[in-house]
Design an enzyme around this catalytic site. Sequence first.
Site, short mmCIF file in Angstrom:
data_model
loop_
_atom_site.label_atom_id
_atom_site.label_comp_id
_atom_site.label_asym_id
_atom_site.label_seq_id
_atom_site.Cartn_x
_atom_site.Cartn_y
_atom_site.Cartn_z
N GLY A 1 0.81 -1.20 0.00
CA GLY A 1 0.00 0.00 0.00
C GLY A 1 0.85 1.25 0.00
N PHE B 1 1.35 5.35 1.58
CA PHE B 1 1.06 6.13 2.79
C PHE B 1 -0.10 7.09 2.59
CE2 PHE B 1 5.46 7.25 1.27
CZ PHE B 1 5.07 8.15 0.30
N HIS C 1 9.51 15.04 3.51
CA HIS C 1 10.24 16.06 2.74
C HIS C 1 10.04 15.90 1.24
CE1 HIS C 1 13.19 12.85 2.22
NE2 HIS C 1 13.74 13.56 1.26
#
Length: 392
Positions: free
Chosen positions: A271, A273, A291
């Site tokens: 998957g 995030f 970042h």
Amino acid sequence: MTGEARADDPTRATGATAATAGTGAAGATGSTAATGATGATEAVPEWVTPPGPRDRAALFGVLTGGWLAQCCYALTRLGIPDLLAGGPRPAAELAHETGADARAVRRVLSSLAAVGLFGEPAAGTFALTPVTRLLCADTPRSSRESALMFGEEVHRSFGEITHTLTTGQPAFEAVYGRPFYDHVNGDARTGGAFSAAMGTAPVPAALARCDLSGLGCLVDVGGGEGGLLTRALTPRPAARGVLVELPEALGRARPRLAEAGLERRVDLVEGSFFDQLPGGGDVYVLSRVLHNWDDARATRVLRRVREAIPPHARLLVLERLEHPGPAAPGDLGRPSPSAQAKLIDLLMLVMLEGHDRTEAEYRALLEAADFEVSAVHQAPGRAESALEAVPV
């Protein structure tokens, strides 16, 4: 041309001697007085000191650095560093085994040997140095995949850096027609190279500053090939882990975790995030994730973690913290850690929509996603720091 670039010729004036020998503002250094039309002396600012031969040599090195990088890329693409792993070999043999032109291979290797990247123990015979051994596939933490990506996607993107300077948008998208991660996920070759390159990155040292005693389950979101999980779980035999990653990275993580004896202690969850994340963890980790994204998408990632994280758990955000102000100066060929951080930020500017952030900016992102920062573990130099946050 070559005469201008020589920095070791004692018959040539240096920047300082050329300045003091001249007259007027253009011939003075910062401490040398210049006489104007009125006869008064004025201090000449340091930034108008005339360039000398060493300055020309330094600029020549910078402007030709891309040539060296592309030569390293091309040799790596042909597999020549791997052929040299067993010892010195003639350029003609290397060319024959790779289907390349013998004269061109010799000239490229000879040029790289002249700057110390390869050895040339005999005329036309070449050897690796410790630097170019990093281009071999079997070298621990090999830079081979990074060299390939730098020589292709990164090189093409920097060729369009004017687009970034004039629009503020990643040049990568102008070249490839889609964002970097869409390209990585849609191109098997690039995705594999990127996953392998990221898999060689060391675990952030700041992880060791976080208290993981009594750890039950650690969920590493976007954890690559499982290096951080391996570091966290190996000394804690009772702990378990969950690795959330895309298929390409999970495929590489399986053998790495098995080699560490962790295959039965880590659940692999396919998957992104941006998707729903598994619950039940005691510690959630986002290492070098936020970042890569602008504020809106970084907040989306944090909110996905907030949805999954139990009330008692913690989130560890491992990121390099931006420090306003100039970086510590370093050698052009060996930038200081702070200068390296600036170069990585430059890479992100051209390739991605994200950027490094200050501690205050990360705190604001976490607060927007209903987290509260409970501790910050500063790393030495400009390495990644750890922000610990709890759900509120």
